[in-house]
Design a protein around this motif. Structure first.
Motif, PDB file in Angstrom:
ATOM      1  N   TYR A 201      -2.735   0.745  10.150  1.00 38.83           N
ATOM      2  CA  TYR A 201      -3.181   2.135  10.192  1.00 38.83           C
ATOM      3  C   TYR A 201      -2.786   2.813   8.889  1.00 38.83           C
ATOM      4  CZ  TYR A 201      -3.830   1.107  15.104  1.00 38.83           C
ATOM      5  OH  TYR A 201      -4.245   0.548  16.278  1.00 38.83           O
ATOM      6  N   LEU A 202      -3.726   3.559   8.305  1.00 37.20           N
ATOM      7  CA  LEU A 202      -3.461   4.146   6.996  1.00 37.20           C
ATOM      8  C   LEU A 202      -3.176   5.649   7.060  1.00 37.20           C
ATOM      9  CD1 LEU A 202      -6.216   2.261   5.005  1.00 37.20           C
ATOM     10  CD2 LEU A 202      -3.752   1.882   4.883  1.00 37.20           C
TER      11      LEU A 202
ATOM     12  N   GLN B 282      -3.248  12.966   6.486  1.00 37.99           N
ATOM     13  CA  GLN B 282      -1.838  12.628   6.703  1.00 37.99           C
ATOM     14  C   GLN B 282      -1.609  11.133   6.814  1.00 37.99           C
ATOM     15  OE1 GLN B 282      -1.158  15.437  10.113  1.00 37.99           O
ATOM     16  NE2 GLN B 282       0.811  15.532   9.094  1.00 37.99           N
ATOM     17  N   PRO B 283      -0.709  10.585   5.969  1.00 41.27           N
ATOM     18  CA  PRO B 283      -0.386   9.157   6.106  1.00 41.27           C
ATOM     19  C   PRO B 283       0.147   8.864   7.501  1.00 41.27           C
ATOM     20  CG  PRO B 283       0.589  10.059   4.108  1.00 41.27           C
ATOM     21  CD  PRO B 283       0.039  11.219   4.872  1.00 41.27           C
ATOM     22  N   ASN B 284      -0.182   7.705   8.025  1.00 43.18           N
ATOM     23  CA  ASN B 284       0.215   7.395   9.392  1.00 43.18           C
ATOM     24  C   ASN B 284       0.272   5.885   9.577  1.00 43.18           C
ATOM     25  OD1 ASN B 284       0.803   7.694  12.084  1.00 43.18           O
ATOM     26  ND2 ASN B 284      -0.984   8.954  12.544  1.00 43.18           N
TER      27      ASN B 284
ATOM     28  N   ILE C  97       0.830  -1.204   0.000  1.00 39.77           N
ATOM     29  CA  ILE C  97       0.000   0.000   0.000  1.00 39.77           C
ATOM     30  C   ILE C  97       0.865   1.255   0.000  1.00 39.77           C
ATOM     31  CG2 ILE C  97      -1.740   1.318   1.277  1.00 39.77           C
ATOM     32  CD1 ILE C  97      -2.743  -1.268   2.437  1.00 39.77           C
ATOM     33  N   ASP C  98       0.528   2.180  -0.886  1.00 40.81           N
ATOM     34  CA  ASP C  98       1.212   3.468  -0.923  1.00 40.81           C
ATOM     35  C   ASP C  98       0.299   4.482  -0.244  1.00 40.81           C
ATOM     36  OD1 ASP C  98       2.729   5.427  -3.630  1.00 40.81           O
ATOM     37  OD2 ASP C  98       2.401   5.868  -1.517  1.00 40.81           O
TER      38      ASP C  98
ATOM     39  N   PRO D  68       7.183   3.800   3.166  1.00 43.80           N
ATOM     40  CA  PRO D  68       6.771   3.975   1.773  1.00 43.80           C
ATOM     41  C   PRO D  68       6.458   2.614   1.154  1.00 43.80           C
ATOM     42  CG  PRO D  68       9.146   4.173   1.968  1.00 43.80           C
ATOM     43  CD  PRO D  68       8.620   4.008   3.358  1.00 43.80           C
ATOM     44  N   ARG D  69       5.822   2.660   0.000  1.00 45.30           N
ATOM     45  CA  ARG D  69       5.448   1.412  -0.649  1.00 45.30           C
ATOM     46  C   ARG D  69       6.687   0.646  -1.074  1.00 45.30           C
ATOM     47  NH1 ARG D  69       2.711   0.009  -6.440  1.00 45.30           N
ATOM     48  NH2 ARG D  69       1.313  -1.593  -5.646  1.00 45.30           N
TER      49      ARG D  69
END
Lengths: 315, 282, 500
Positions: free
Chosen positions: C466-467, C305-307, C290-291, C326-327
């Motif tokens: 968590y995304l 915000q990515p987390n 997942i990116d 990161p992916r």
């Protein structure tokens, strides 16, 4: 009474019974265990589960369950919604009038568009207006009504801002807003029915206009308009009037889609929401009620047809 | 005596070909079928290939119909979407005819209590509005394209039964059918070899119109989320996403809807043309 | 004579101005049951903000301020003394006093199906000192307790009416908030009427509040712009430009406290037998495919915000040393190989039918497909997905959490063994120990260190991926004033007014 009519009324009973059997089968094919769902927090307790099963007659043989279920339906008990725990009869009473309001408007619009178009097409048979009307009817039948709805929203709400794009306001609250929120969905719903009405009116008019008694009237010297209005139209309207009842099914199927596009809290949206809520008793309740309504309305249409048509009345 | 059934067919075909609109519609259908069959060759992109940098782009040279909310090429998805729609049309109608035709033939030919029972069953199924029954069946079977096709097929079967039954009643009254019976052919032989060929024309008309209805039904179910599942494209599910982005990307709503419209219109025109061609009285 | 007419005209205009003012609020989905003890949904809390007052509330700075309780003190690390507000009544006339507090807290602790146990379960017993004072005794010191009393666990209920209603309380909830329950039509509206006996009535400027669920963002935007609703509690980032461009509308953003993630069914019934639920390596591969940045860019215009943690990056409890990775597609494929499971690996995911999650699911589907996962999306209405999860009827579940001021509120109930919202039925001794310890400590740095250790273990097991952390974006009519954006995203009606 007319023997044919008596036969039709007699046919209704087995049909209704078969409808109920069909819905009962659907009920038992639906996934999910009602006892577990209704037990809620206590679903791990076998005593509670057994108690619920006994209450719902789930532990009895199928024919007895069917009998119990028919008895409940006769008393207006359509079961409990798994999602809201409310009686389904109450949900239906809340949502059906909304759909009927939009559906009623849709039918009126369909008659106002379809019947005159059919008359024009029949009178101008073979000429431009006939082709135009026939083409429009065919286009109307071929357009998926949810696409028509989305296109109308794009034009009338997003671009022009004339009408609200979705939602529903009951007439009791504000009749102007109510009209504004229902006119687009009613038009979309009525579109397909207008097309069907147009084709039926056209062919009924053509048949009527070529019949002997009309030719006789013409021979007597009555004007063209007199012929049309006096005889052809009256006879052509017969199938049209009864068609309304028969198109209830189309109306309800269409309502499922228009209520989704326009976010109208009606009967059609109820079944779609029920599927996403895994609320199978509601799905089943909707099927039962619509089937029942359709059968009764078909019967009413047949009775109406005999009543209006003097020639059939004496058998 | 055998050429009695061949002559009228050539006449009917000739009548059909005379109606230019119907022929044009047939050509459109052939185009759609070719598009569906040769989709991998025709589509410029993979219909499920996402591109995070090309979200909701308006139609351009690179993407003739623009891109959707996940950066997928709309033209490719419309072309591949033809597969879902046409497959649904064909399979659903095959199921419907497979159930309805024998049932109607049996009811019309055997008559009596068999007819009464079958007709009541059909009345009962027809009492449920088409889409509502299809939704209920999709709910039971689970939402995916195959189950949608089965659901549509079952919901369409009653109409086939009615048409087949009416045509059988008419055909059974024909002189040569009665003659065939009189000379001692067993009923099933008469039904299959004498009645059946005569009921094919109206059933064919019904089939064409039913395909049109099935395509709209598949699109409707996919629009509601109960048909073709993501990421596989369907014209109906594309319209669902289009509605969500109506203000930002209006082109998303135009092309899939147009595809449904053209496809269904063509089938309706061909069906009407067939009906007029096969029934000289109209 | 003229002055009389003028006065009459002024009076008339005042009267008409004081006519029925209805506030219409759009919710992102329909709430679950309106019973503070049993409720689990974010939108339910928004409705409660109008319906039920709490012991304490939060202000924009996330500080604890009085509401039903006027003050508190810690007599000792396990004893909390609350001073209650005088002259407050419930909607049905019952008086609010220490008896009501004791009754409600006990109900939250003991009622079957209560989701509050995980939040205030450390309460041992509640003593009534006098009608205006309550003493709460804890089993162990618990720093997050006060923060929990600013949410549903702190919502107080009238003893007589609640006892009589029992499990059916949600059909007609009675509380002490500025508005009373009028009616509810499922999937359509929840209507509240002004409560004349509210203790802070001067601050209430509406006669009626109508909450409408609108999971479809296009419908919501259309209604907002057409002035069919006055406030939308959530505006998708992709619609922000449209709201900003409209002069009749206003936008307010505040940093969020919650998260969005994927929960896996680790040990909850039959569906935990699916390959991905049995093998942590597969979950790690899933995450590696997942990116997060692209996900947030595509679906939320890069505003979220990515987390990789449940705690917002803006919080002091966020562990900076554990950023969202990161992916890494190569690593994903390698992990699958290591796990020895043949591809494609089918993963069924329950996805609420709300606008954002449906698109997130499709994006994730495309991303993980390249690693060898066949993600099958199972659309299910939001509240139904809650009950499905409670029954273990899921393989994986795309679900978020609105977040709490105290990080414990985002963690304990989900990751600790045996807690109510731990639908995954995840159980790990290290995680349990770290969560319990962090609860009993109040020093921020110390707690963060404990959470860091917990995250190490969690990220090895990945019961929850968590995304990202959402941002609260509220859209409203420009005529609406007095809205205070608190990071918990709640719509507090006191002080809000609609200009004519």
């Amino acid at each position: 009474m007319n023997a044919q009519l008596a036969g039709r009324i007699a046919q209704v009973v087995p049909t209704l019974l078969l409808v109920s059997l069909l819905v009962f089968c659907l009920q038992h094919l639906m996934p999910g265990d009602p006892a577990i769902v209704l037990a809620g927090e206590e679903r791990g307790d076998p005593v509670v589960l057994a108690q619920i099963r006994a209450e719902l007659w789930l532990d009895r043989p199928l024919p007895l369950q069917y009998w119990h279920w028919i008895g409940q339906i006769a008393h207006g008990d359509f079961g409990i919604s798994w999602h809201t725990r409310e009686p389904i009869a109450k949900l239906i009473a809340q949502k059906l009038p909304v759909t009927l309001q939009v559906g009623g408007m849709a039918f009126v619009i369909a008659v106002l568009i379809g019947v005159p178009a059919g008359i024009v097409a029949a009178v101008c048979r073979g000429k431009v207006w006939d082709y135009a009307a026939t083409a429009a009817a065919l286009a109307g039948l071929s357009t998926p009504n949810f696409w028509l709805g989305i296109m109308l929203i794009l034009l009338l709400s997003v671009h022009l801002g004339w009408l609200p794009p979705s939602g529903f306001v009951p007439p009791s609250e504000d009749w102007r807003q109510s009209l504004a929120t229902t006119i687009m969905p009613a038009f979309v719903l009525g579109n397909a029915i207008a097309a069907i009405l147009m084709r039926h009116t056209r062919s009924a008019m053509l048949t009527a206009m070529s019949q002997d008694f009309v030719r006789t009237a013409r021979a007597k010297g009555l004007s063209e308009m007199g012929v049309i209005v006096g005889h052809a139209l009256r006879n052509a309207l017969l199938p049209v009037v009864t068609l309304g009842a028969l198109e209830l099914g189309t109306l309800l199927s269409g309502a499922v889609l228009t209520e989704q596009v326009f976010s109208i809290p009606g009967f059609g949206k109820m079944i779609v929401d029920a599927v996403f809520n895994r609320d199978y008793p509601v799905v089943q309740g909707v099927v039962l009620v619509t089937a029942f309504l359709t059968v009764m309305l078909n019967l009413a249409a047949d009775i109406l047809y005999v009543v209006i048509n003097p020639r059939l009345r004496d058998g | 005596m055998a050429d009695r059934t061949i002559g009228p067919r050539y006449e009917a075909l000739a009548r059909f070909l005379e109606r230019r609109v119907a022929v044009a519609a047939l050509a459109v259908i052939v185009l759609f079928v070719l598009a569906a069959v040769f989709a991998p060759l025709l589509a410029p992109y993979d219909p499920t290939a996402t591109s995070w940098s090309a979200i909701r782009k308006a139609p351009s040279v690179a993407h003739w119909m623009g891109t959707d909310e996940n950066g997928r090429d709309v033209l490719s998805r419309v072309i591949f979407g033809a597969r879902a729609s046409l497959l649904a049309g064909a399979v659903a109608v095959a199921i419907a005819a497979g159930i309805g035709l024998p049932a109607g033939l049996l009811a019309g030919f055997a008559r009596g209590w068999i007819d009464a029972v079958l007709s009541r069953i059909v009345d009962a199924v027809l009492a449920c509005p088409f889409l509502i029954l299809a939704i209920a069946l999709a709910a039971i079977l689970g939402p995916n394209l195959t189950n949608a096709m089965i659901a549509i097929g079952i919901s369409s079967a009653p109409r086939f039964m009615r048409v087949a039954r009416a045509a059988t009643l008419e055909a059974a009254a024909l002189e040569y059918v009665e003659a065939a019976r009189a000379i001692g052919n067993p009923p099933w032989r008469v039904a299959v070899f004498h009645v059946l060929p005569n009921i094919v024309p109206p059933v064919l008309v019904q089939a064409t119109l039913a395909i049109a209805a099935a395509i709209i039904a598949e699109a409707s179910l996919s629009f509601l989320g109960l048909g073709q599942q993501p990421p596989d494209p369907s014209w109906g599910s594309m319209l669902n996403a289009a509605q969500r982005f109506l203000t930002q990307a209006p082109w998303l709503a135009v092309f899939p809807g147009l595809a449904i419209f053209l496809c269904v219109l063509s089938f309706n025109l061909v069906g009407d043309g067939l009906r007029d061609a096969l029934d000289p009285r109209a | 004579m003229r002055r009389l007419l003028l006065a009459a005209a002024c009076l008339m205009s005042l009267l008409t101005a004081a006519q029925a003012q209805t506030l219409r609020i759009a919710l992102r989905e329909d709430a679950d049951g309106l019973d503070p003890t049993l409720a689990r949904s974010y939108v339910g809390r928004i409705v409660f903000a109008g319906l039920c007052d709490k012991l304490f509330d939060l202000n924009e700075k996330l500080e604890i301020v009085p509401q039903l309780a006027t003050g508190y003190e810690w007599a000792d690390p396990v004893t909390l003394v609350l001073h209650l507000r005088q002259g407050v009544t419930f909607h049905n006339g019952e008086p609010f006093d220490a008896t009501a507090v004791k009754y409600t807290l006990e109900r939250h602790l003991t009622m079957q199906g209560s989701f509050r146990r995980g939040e205030i379960g450390t309460i041992d017993h509640v003593d009534i000192v006098d009608p205006a004072t309550v003493r709460i005794v804890l089993k162990t010191p618990t720093s997050p307790l006060l923060a929990q009393l600013t949410d549903r666990a702190g919502m107080m209920l009238p003893p007589k009416a609640t006892e009589a209603a029992g499990k059916d309380f949600a059909q007609h909830p009675i509380c002490s908030g500025p508005f009373m329950f009028n009616e509810r039509v499922a999937q359509d509206r929840i209507v509240l009427d002004r409560f004349p006996g509210y203790w802070d009535a001067a601050n209430v400027h509406f006669d009626k509040v109508v909450y409408r669920p609108m999971p479809d963002s296009a419908v919501l935007m259309a209604n907002l712009r057409a002035n069919a609703i006055d406030l939308a509690e959530r505006v998708l980032p992709t619609d922000v430009a449209a709201v900003k461009a409209d002069t009749k509308l206003r936008l307010t953003t505040s940093p969020g406290l919650g998260y969005e993630g994927i929960t896996f069914n680790i040990d909850h019934g039959d569906r935990s037998k699916a390959p991905i639920n049995q093998n942590a390596l597969l979950r790690q591969a899933f995450e590696a495919a997942i990116d997060r940045q692209a996900l947030v860019e595509v679906v939320y215009a890069g505003m979220y915000q990515p987390n990789a943690q449940a705690i917002s990056p803006a919080s002091p409890f966020h562990v900076a040393e554990i950023p969202p990775p990161p992916r890494d597609l190569a690593r994903a494929k390698a992990l699958i190989k290591q796990a020895g499971v043949p591809t494609p690996i089918v993963v069924n995911i329950n996805v609420p039918t709300t606008a954002g999650p449906t698109q997130e699911a499709e994006v994730i589907q495309a991303m993980v497909r390249e690693a060898g996962f066949d993600l099958k999306i199972n659309l299910i209405e939001f509240a139904s997905s809650l009950s499905a999860a409670a029954q273990g009827n899921f393989e994986s579940w795309l679900i978020g959490w609105s977040g709490r001021a105290d990080p414990d509120g985002n963690l304990y109930a989900f990751l600790h063994t045996g807690t109510q919202q731990n639908d995954a039925r995840y159980s790990n001794a290290t995680v349990d120990a770290m969560l319990d310890q962090a609860r009993s400590v109040s020093d921020v740095a110390a707690r963060r260190a404990l959470y860091a250790k917990m995250w190490q273990q969690e990220r090895a097991d990945l019961p929850l991926i968590y995304l990202f952390t959402p941002v609260n974006i509220v859209g409203m009519s420009a005529k609406l004033s007095g809205f205070k954006p608190v990071p918990d995203g709640m719509i507090r009606l006191q002080g809000m007014a609609l200009a004519k």
